[in-house]
Design a protein around this motif. Structure first.
Motif, PDB file in Angstrom:
ATOM      1  N   LYS A   5       3.090   2.182  11.786  1.00  0.00           N
ATOM      2  CA  LYS A   5       2.703   0.773  11.952  1.00  0.00           C
ATOM      3  C   LYS A   5       3.601  -0.036  11.026  1.00  0.00           C
ATOM      4  CE  LYS A   5      -1.167  -2.486  11.897  1.00  0.00           C
ATOM      5  NZ  LYS A   5      -0.661  -3.147  13.111  1.00  0.00           N
ATOM      6  N   LEU A   6       4.504  -0.762  11.620  1.00  0.00           N
ATOM      7  CA  LEU A   6       5.586  -1.389  10.875  1.00  0.00           C
ATOM      8  C   LEU A   6       5.547  -2.899  11.033  1.00  0.00           C
ATOM      9  CD1 LEU A   6       8.411  -0.829   9.380  1.00  0.00           C
ATOM     10  CD2 LEU A   6       9.414  -1.126  11.650  1.00  0.00           C
ATOM     11  N   THR A  76      -1.781  -6.142   4.916  1.00  0.00           N
ATOM     12  CA  THR A  76      -2.483  -4.871   4.752  1.00  0.00           C
ATOM     13  C   THR A  76      -2.437  -4.078   6.063  1.00  0.00           C
ATOM     14  OG1 THR A  76      -4.615  -5.862   5.355  1.00  0.00           O
ATOM     15  CG2 THR A  76      -4.002  -5.860   3.016  1.00  0.00           C
ATOM     16  N   GLY A  77      -2.532  -2.774   5.942  1.00  0.00           N
ATOM     17  CA  GLY A  77      -2.609  -1.906   7.107  1.00  0.00           C
ATOM     18  C   GLY A  77      -1.281  -1.428   7.640  1.00  0.00           C
ATOM     19  N   TYR A  78      -0.183  -1.808   7.027  1.00  0.00           N
ATOM     20  CA  TYR A  78       1.135  -1.375   7.494  1.00  0.00           C
ATOM     21  C   TYR A  78       1.605  -0.134   6.738  1.00  0.00           C
ATOM     22  CZ  TYR A  78       1.424  -5.765  10.027  1.00  0.00           C
ATOM     23  OH  TYR A  78       1.178  -6.806  10.896  1.00  0.00           O
ATOM     24  N   ASP A  79       2.329   0.727   7.454  1.00  0.00           N
ATOM     25  CA  ASP A  79       2.891   1.925   6.834  1.00  0.00           C
ATOM     26  C   ASP A  79       4.211   1.641   6.126  1.00  0.00           C
ATOM     27  OD1 ASP A  79       0.832   3.660   7.868  1.00  0.00           O
ATOM     28  OD2 ASP A  79       1.823   3.516   9.822  1.00  0.00           O
ATOM     29  N   ALA A  80       4.903   0.594   6.561  1.00  0.00           N
ATOM     30  CA  ALA A  80       6.200   0.255   5.981  1.00  0.00           C
ATOM     31  C   ALA A  80       6.556  -1.175   6.357  1.00  0.00           C
ATOM     32  CB  ALA A  80       7.283   1.216   6.482  1.00  0.00           C
ATOM     33  N   PHE A  81       7.512  -1.728   5.610  1.00  0.00           N
ATOM     34  CA  PHE A  81       8.008  -3.076   5.866  1.00  0.00           C
ATOM     35  C   PHE A  81       9.522  -3.031   6.038  1.00  0.00           C
ATOM     36  CE2 PHE A  81       4.324  -3.569   2.998  1.00  0.00           C
ATOM     37  CZ  PHE A  81       3.503  -4.349   3.802  1.00  0.00           C
ATOM     38  N   VAL A  82      10.032  -3.896   6.897  1.00  0.00           N
ATOM     39  CA  VAL A  82      11.476  -4.087   7.036  1.00  0.00           C
ATOM     40  C   VAL A  82      11.768  -5.572   6.878  1.00  0.00           C
ATOM     41  CG1 VAL A  82      13.514  -3.857   8.495  1.00  0.00           C
ATOM     42  CG2 VAL A  82      11.713  -2.134   8.612  1.00  0.00           C
ATOM     43  N   LEU A  83      12.585  -5.911   5.910  1.00  0.00           N
ATOM     44  CA  LEU A  83      13.005  -7.296   5.726  1.00  0.00           C
ATOM     45  C   LEU A  83      14.414  -7.455   6.294  1.00  0.00           C
ATOM     46  CD1 LEU A  83      12.568 -10.139   4.485  1.00  0.00           C
ATOM     47  CD2 LEU A  83      13.709  -9.274   2.442  1.00  0.00           C
ATOM     48  N   ILE A 137      11.387 -12.325  -1.761  1.00  0.00           N
ATOM     49  CA  ILE A 137      10.304 -11.738  -0.969  1.00  0.00           C
ATOM     50  C   ILE A 137      10.228 -10.236  -1.167  1.00  0.00           C
ATOM     51  CG2 ILE A 137      11.642 -11.430   1.160  1.00  0.00           C
ATOM     52  CD1 ILE A 137       7.946 -12.558   0.910  1.00  0.00           C
ATOM     53  N   LEU A 138      11.364  -9.573  -1.397  1.00  0.00           N
ATOM     54  CA  LEU A 138      11.333  -8.130  -1.650  1.00  0.00           C
ATOM     55  C   LEU A 138      10.542  -7.802  -2.906  1.00  0.00           C
ATOM     56  CD1 LEU A 138      14.953  -6.953  -0.725  1.00  0.00           C
ATOM     57  CD2 LEU A 138      12.820  -6.248   0.368  1.00  0.00           C
ATOM     58  N   ARG A 139      10.692  -8.618  -3.929  1.00  0.00           N
ATOM     59  CA  ARG A 139       9.939  -8.373  -5.162  1.00  0.00           C
ATOM     60  C   ARG A 139       8.439  -8.482  -4.909  1.00  0.00           C
ATOM     61  NH1 ARG A 139      14.087  -5.800  -7.024  1.00  0.00           N
ATOM     62  NH2 ARG A 139      15.596  -6.984  -8.265  1.00  0.00           N
ATOM     63  N   LYS A 140       8.051  -9.425  -4.053  1.00  0.00           N
ATOM     64  CA  LYS A 140       6.631  -9.559  -3.721  1.00  0.00           C
ATOM     65  C   LYS A 140       6.140  -8.331  -2.951  1.00  0.00           C
ATOM     66  CE  LYS A 140       6.879 -14.622  -3.436  1.00  0.00           C
ATOM     67  NZ  LYS A 140       6.752 -15.809  -2.575  1.00  0.00           N
ATOM     68  N   LEU A 141       6.927  -7.864  -2.001  1.00  0.00           N
ATOM     69  CA  LEU A 141       6.533  -6.690  -1.219  1.00  0.00           C
ATOM     70  C   LEU A 141       6.452  -5.452  -2.101  1.00  0.00           C
ATOM     71  CD1 LEU A 141       8.684  -7.214   2.003  1.00  0.00           C
ATOM     72  CD2 LEU A 141       6.225  -7.586   1.761  1.00  0.00           C
ATOM     73  N   ARG A 147       4.158   1.438  -0.299  1.00  0.00           N
ATOM     74  CA  ARG A 147       4.731   1.688   1.023  1.00  0.00           C
ATOM     75  C   ARG A 147       6.227   1.395   1.012  1.00  0.00           C
ATOM     76  NH1 ARG A 147      -0.200  -0.542   1.484  1.00  0.00           N
ATOM     77  NH2 ARG A 147      -1.773   0.556   2.723  1.00  0.00           N
ATOM     78  N   PRO A 148       7.003   2.142   1.792  1.00  0.00           N
ATOM     79  CA  PRO A 148       8.454   1.931   1.787  1.00  0.00           C
ATOM     80  C   PRO A 148       8.844   0.564   2.314  1.00  0.00           C
ATOM     81  CG  PRO A 148       7.817   3.465   3.528  1.00  0.00           C
ATOM     82  CD  PRO A 148       6.607   3.248   2.680  1.00  0.00           C
TER      83      PRO A 148
END
Length: 258
Positions: A5-6, A76-83, A137-141, A147-148
């Motif tokens: 879930k991305l 919430t609920g995500y396995d990973a994030f892509v910026l 935004i990366l620092r916030k994530l 999560r990766p």
């Protein structure tokens, strides 16, 4: 294997992968990431409160509703994030318009400049990267969870930009001096150091790069704006955004990384 879930988030440069996913879902069966996009630098201006993104003012709230149909977006609920987006070598390259160190090819060739130390150039690049919307935004994530987080910076300008006398003039001049590849290598080295363990950088696919410093035009022509309701093509003179064929390579790259 269950598809992760991305969440893909970023600026207008998310449009390429979003359209690719929409138009060719059979290429990635079962993979249906969510996309959250905001124009310009406004993504980095959002507040992160209780695991959700909130607009700091009415103007940004209006943009958030237009592009995402909400004024509160839970992470919430995500396995990973892509910026995707928020930083480009083209923008950072303006630092060397006049100030260069002895390890620049143009300096070795005797071209005139304001000579500074190599360490200062690296520090200036790092400072520019740290201040970018992407890193904000990366620092916030990174502080949100373990999560990766994957990061894709903005695509290199199209080689067609050499015909653009204004927007990419500085970048084209850098390449003409012979500093293009050396500066891009330096930018990537500093970027990886600045990211540290907060995000994994996914580089531009090699097959899309022309002359080491540009994107080949076939991966750029026909790009669309980030309008979520209908496809609006960029003008022909837009040389900074990739098309859906390029976006498909990005999705392939994301899945390999995950």
């Amino acid at each position: 294997m269950t598809a992760p879930k991305l969440l893909i988030l970023g600026n207008s440069h998310t449009a390429a992968s979003r359209v690719a996913l929409r138009d060719d879902p059979e290429r990635w069966p079962g993979f249906c990431p969510d996309v959250f996009a905001m124009p310009g630098e406004t993504l980095a201006d959002l507040d992160l409160q209780d695991g959700a993104l909130h607009p700091p003012n009415a103007e940004i709230a209006q943009k958030m509703r237009f592009y995402n149909q909400t004024d509160r977006f839970s992470l919430t609920g995500y396995d990973a994030f892509v910026l995707i987006g928020g930083l480009s070598v083209n923008a950072v390259s303006a630092l060397q318009d006049r100030h260069r160190s002895v390890d620049f090819p143009s300096v070795a060739a005797g071209q005139d400049c304001c000579l500074v130390s190599s360490g200062l150039i690296d520090a200036l690049i790092a400072d520019r990267i740290e201040a970018s919307p992407a890193l904000r935004i990366l620092r916030k994530l990174a502080g949100l969870s373990a999560r990766p987080v994957l990061f894709i910076d903005q695509v290199l300008p199209s080689s067609d930009c050499r015909d653009d006398p204004q927007r990419f003039a500085g970048y084209v001049a850098m390449v003409a001096r012979g500093d293009g590849m050396a500066f891009r290598d330096r930018y990537l080295r500093v970027l990886h150091r600045v990211l540290g363990g907060d995000a994994i950088h996914l580089p531009q696919p090699a097959q899309t790069i022309a002359d080491g410093v540009f994107s080949a035009p076939e991966w750029m022509r026909g790009s669309v704006r980030m309008n979520p309701r209908r496809d609006v093509l960029h003008e022909v003179a837009e040389h900074g955004h990739a098309n859906a064929a390029y976006g498909a390579l990005q999705v392939d790259q994301i899945l390999r990384a995950l």
